[in-house]
Design a protein around this motif. Structure first.
Motif: not given
Length: 205
Positions: A36-37, A51-53, A58
């Motif tokens: 997760r973030h 940062v993001e997935t 990611f």
């Protein structure tokens, strides 16, 4: 904290230059399945923050200091990378304690191939040799390895078939850079001994 046991051979999807940093997008379905973030993932031995997935990929921001001190600045789309999630508190320490803080980069000087393993020689930057000992641990591109021979400006490692097949070290050739992290216990021991040898001046007052 990591262990140097690579979980997945991932791939760089894209690299975006942000001036004083870069944003890198990587494919790694296994390491992103529960990421997760804000989580950490080691990429070639460098601890990066997610940062993001999305869809097994990611993104992570890489600051200028990291680009300067590691080999991540040389990555581009299609580059393969070693990926590892942090060690869980109840997990097995299969390798050794790895922080994901690169101490410097080395260069593969050569490799001797045999039927079942390869012996690889890696250059050792000035200042790091005092932390490297035969039969001690070192992290190379995020892989926990045992040092075979330790010289003043080089060391050798033996790579078993599993390491050759499942990490980037299986296809690295002479001249390729690698990220190095020495044993953190050696660094802390040196620091403690230095303070022991020089008593605090306040104690003399």
């Amino acid at each position: 904290m990591f262990t140097g046991i690579v979980e997945e051979l991932g791939e760089v999807v894209a690299v975006e230059s942000l001036g004083d940093s870069s944003r890198i997008r990587l494919r790694g379905p296994l390491v992103t399945e529960d990421a997760r973030h804000g989580d950490s993932i080691a990429v070639n031995g460098v601890c990066l923050t997610v940062v993001e997935t999305a869809d097994g990929e990611f993104t992570a921001d890489v600051m200028a200091e990291t680009l300067k001190r590691s080999s991540l600045g040389g990555l581009g789309p299609g580059s393969r990378v070693n990926l590892e999630r942090p060690l869980k508190a109840d997990g097995r320490l299969g390798g050794h304690l790895v922080q994901g803080h690169v101490d410097g980069t080395g260069v593969i000087l050569g490799r001797e191939r045999s039927e079942h393993w390869d012996v690889v020689t890696v250059s050792l930057p000035a200042g790091l040799s005092r932390y490297v000992a035969a039969k001690g641990s070192i992290t190379v591109d995020g892989v926990s390895l045992t040092v075979v021979e330790a010289g003043d400006d080089f060391f050798t490692i033996s790579l078993i078939p599993t390491t050759l097949a499942l990490t980037t070290l299986g296809f690295k050739t002479a001249g390729d850079p690698v990220n190095l992290e020495v044993d953190v216990l050696a660094k802390y021991t040196e620091r403690l001994l230095a303070h022991t040898a020089t008593p605090d001046l306040r104690e003399r007052a």
